[in-house]
Design a protein around this motif. Sequence first.
Motif, short mmCIF file in Angstrom:
data_model
loop_
_atom_site.label_atom_id
_atom_site.label_comp_id
_atom_site.label_asym_id
_atom_site.label_seq_id
_atom_site.Cartn_x
_atom_site.Cartn_y
_atom_site.Cartn_z
N THR A 70 29.44 58.29 17.22
CA THR A 70 29.41 57.27 16.18
C THR A 70 29.03 57.91 14.86
N PRO A 71 29.76 57.65 13.77
CA PRO A 71 29.32 58.15 12.46
C PRO A 71 27.96 57.57 12.08
N TYR A 72 27.11 58.38 11.51
CA TYR A 72 25.74 58.00 11.19
C TYR A 72 25.68 56.75 10.34
N GLU A 73 26.50 56.70 9.28
CA GLU A 73 26.44 55.55 8.39
C GLU A 73 26.84 54.27 9.10
N SER A 74 27.78 54.37 10.03
CA SER A 74 28.15 53.20 10.83
C SER A 74 27.03 52.82 11.78
N PHE A 75 26.32 53.82 12.27
CA PHE A 75 25.23 53.60 13.23
C PHE A 75 24.12 52.76 12.61
N ILE A 76 23.78 53.03 11.34
CA ILE A 76 22.66 52.30 10.72
C ILE A 76 23.12 51.11 9.88
N ASP A 77 24.43 50.97 9.66
CA ASP A 77 24.94 49.93 8.76
C ASP A 77 24.60 48.52 9.27
N GLY A 78 24.15 47.68 8.37
CA GLY A 78 23.88 46.29 8.70
C GLY A 78 22.47 46.01 9.15
N TYR A 79 21.68 47.05 9.39
CA TYR A 79 20.30 46.84 9.83
C TYR A 79 19.38 46.65 8.63
N GLY A 80 18.28 45.96 8.86
CA GLY A 80 17.35 45.63 7.79
C GLY A 80 16.45 46.79 7.39
N THR A 81 15.73 46.55 6.31
CA THR A 81 14.83 47.58 5.78
C THR A 81 13.36 47.19 5.96
N ASP A 82 13.12 46.25 6.87
CA ASP A 82 11.76 45.72 7.06
C ASP A 82 11.29 45.92 8.49
N TYR A 83 11.58 47.07 9.06
CA TYR A 83 11.22 47.32 10.47
C TYR A 83 9.72 47.13 10.67
N ASP A 84 9.35 46.44 11.74
CA ASP A 84 7.96 46.18 12.07
C ASP A 84 7.42 47.34 12.90
N TRP A 85 6.82 48.30 12.22
CA TRP A 85 6.38 49.52 12.90
C TRP A 85 5.26 49.22 13.88
N PRO A 86 5.37 49.71 15.10
CA PRO A 86 4.32 49.44 16.10
C PRO A 86 3.08 50.29 15.85
N ASP A 87 1.96 49.87 16.43
CA ASP A 87 0.76 50.70 16.43
C ASP A 87 0.97 51.79 17.48
N VAL A 88 1.04 53.04 17.01
CA VAL A 88 1.31 54.17 17.91
C VAL A 88 0.02 54.94 18.13
N ASP A 89 -0.24 55.29 19.35
CA ASP A 89 -1.44 56.03 19.70
C ASP A 89 -1.31 57.49 19.27
N GLU A 90 -2.41 58.11 18.86
CA GLU A 90 -2.36 59.51 18.42
C GLU A 90 -2.02 60.47 19.56
N ASP A 91 -2.16 60.02 20.80
CA ASP A 91 -1.78 60.85 21.95
C ASP A 91 -0.32 60.68 22.34
N GLN A 92 0.38 59.78 21.65
CA GLN A 92 1.80 59.57 21.93
C GLN A 92 2.60 60.82 21.57
N ARG A 93 3.52 61.23 22.46
CA ARG A 93 4.39 62.38 22.17
C ARG A 93 5.29 62.03 21.00
N ALA A 94 5.24 62.87 19.94
CA ALA A 94 6.01 62.60 18.73
C ALA A 94 7.12 63.60 18.49
N GLY A 95 6.94 64.83 18.94
CA GLY A 95 7.93 65.88 18.69
C GLY A 95 8.06 66.82 19.86
#
Length: 548
Positions: free
Chosen positions: A151-176
């Motif tokens: 899927t082209p990237y721009e099509s992948f994100i197209d139409g989605y909002g800019t107000d994502y409700d970010w969850p509370d993430v634990d500092e022990d959560q794997r990030a990378g």
Amino acid sequence: MPGTTDQTLRPFLWRAETLYGDTEIVSRNHDGLQRYTYSEYADRVSQLAYALEGAGIEPGDRVGTFCWNHARHFETYFAVPSMGAQLHTINPLLPDEHIRYIVDNADDEIIFVDPSLAGKLASAASGADGEFDDVDFVVVGSEPTDHLEATPYESFIDGYGTDYDWPDVDEDQRAGMCYTSGTTGKPKGVEYTQGMLWSHTMATLTPQGIPMADDDVVMPVVPMFHVNAWGMPFSATAGGSKHVYPGPSPEPGDLATLIEEEGVTITAGVPTVWLGLMEYCQENDVDLSSLETVVVGGAAAPKSMIEWFDDRDVEVLHAWGMTEMAPIGTVAHLKADLRGADYETQLDKRSKQGLIVPGLEFRVIDESGEEIPHDGEAFGELWVRGPWVTTEYFERPEANEADFEDGWLKTGDVVTVDPDGYLQIVDRAKDVIKSGGEWISSVELENAIMAHDDVAEAAVVGVPHERWQERPVAFVVPSEGADRDRLIKEVTDDLAADYPKWWLPDDVEFIEEVPKTATGKFSKKDIRERYADQSLVDGKVPEDAAPE
């Protein structure tokens, strides 16, 4: 209760968006230069998080990237970990079988792939015997690719909002997640938690790290697929700096143009990148006046490189680290009592790997298991520990047993520590040469050889010897037009003036190029395999050249 907020990446972007919303992020893409602000970037990060959630990505899932340094890749850096998923940056320069192993071992759900790398990823996937069957692909461009069903990237994100409700993430959560280059076996996976990346970012922003402020323009040339571009995208965001990304396969001319036109103040990469820029500057009129700091890592910076940039009022900041360390471990800042020292003394300190950064501890262990004195002469293996240093490899218990002990990472680097506390890598444990029971530093010999104006690259390896166990042989890439006979004599004479006879290489072999690893480091393993010929040294070692 005070102090309960976890240490995560999300506040770094919140700060940049809130305080520096108009600061630019500039990216050299396949289709030209892209330019937008932190505010617009944050909106796209929110859209990407929505799109990933819509694609079924849940907390703990791994999202891979197979991309060069550009803004769309940067968007994954905050979107993926901030929604609770794990960003897995994949090195596209690895062999196909290593890529297959990495994707299968990490169990990636989605892979974002650069248009120019889609063929490489398709090649790796085609031999996977079904291992890629459950992976979805997003091509990081506007158009589909013929190589993958993506899927082209721009099509992948197209139409989605800019107000994502970010969850509370634990500092022990794997990030990378990033894998070692696997030069001595299968690549080993290293995971980074939110807390590890937060700690690494905060340490690098200190004056004794690699500080980045809101008046800096930061250009990471070190690949974003290699240990998060040394953490620079996170540090630059936390500091409110302007970002400049050099895009796919930048040539020295591309880097020079970006430095001039965007006012780059801090950049970073392996020495070969800056040797290329130096050559370009010698042949072209380049304005480096905005540039303040060039961070060099991955291999030792020749003193001649430091001097060249010094002549142009640009500081070369030597640093060292590892994938296992997220990655920064040392930086060669001058201590306050050395700032008034003579230039040669300062140059000597700055050419070392430097001082351990705040937050880490180290010890250096010799063959008998004892700590070495800090006298600049004794050798030993460097062990490190700290809040951003991993304590285990992903699903590799046999490697864990060999490489970790009581919370310490055994780096495999053989170092000395001088009385001022500056670490200098003498060799990798597997590369140090043992001749007649005594150690010879291949790195020290290489740096001395590369100080010659007619030497482009040099590697020194130990070749088997019946009597002395190993003897050093130098493999030299001469500069174009160099008189090779004269070069051998001058290099040999220069080494003889500074080192004992038994350190001197028994032969100098000319080669077209020193083989490189997938991260741009010299691959001595390839040289040893190619030139594992005892005849290179047999009969060439005089009796008085042996260690006493």
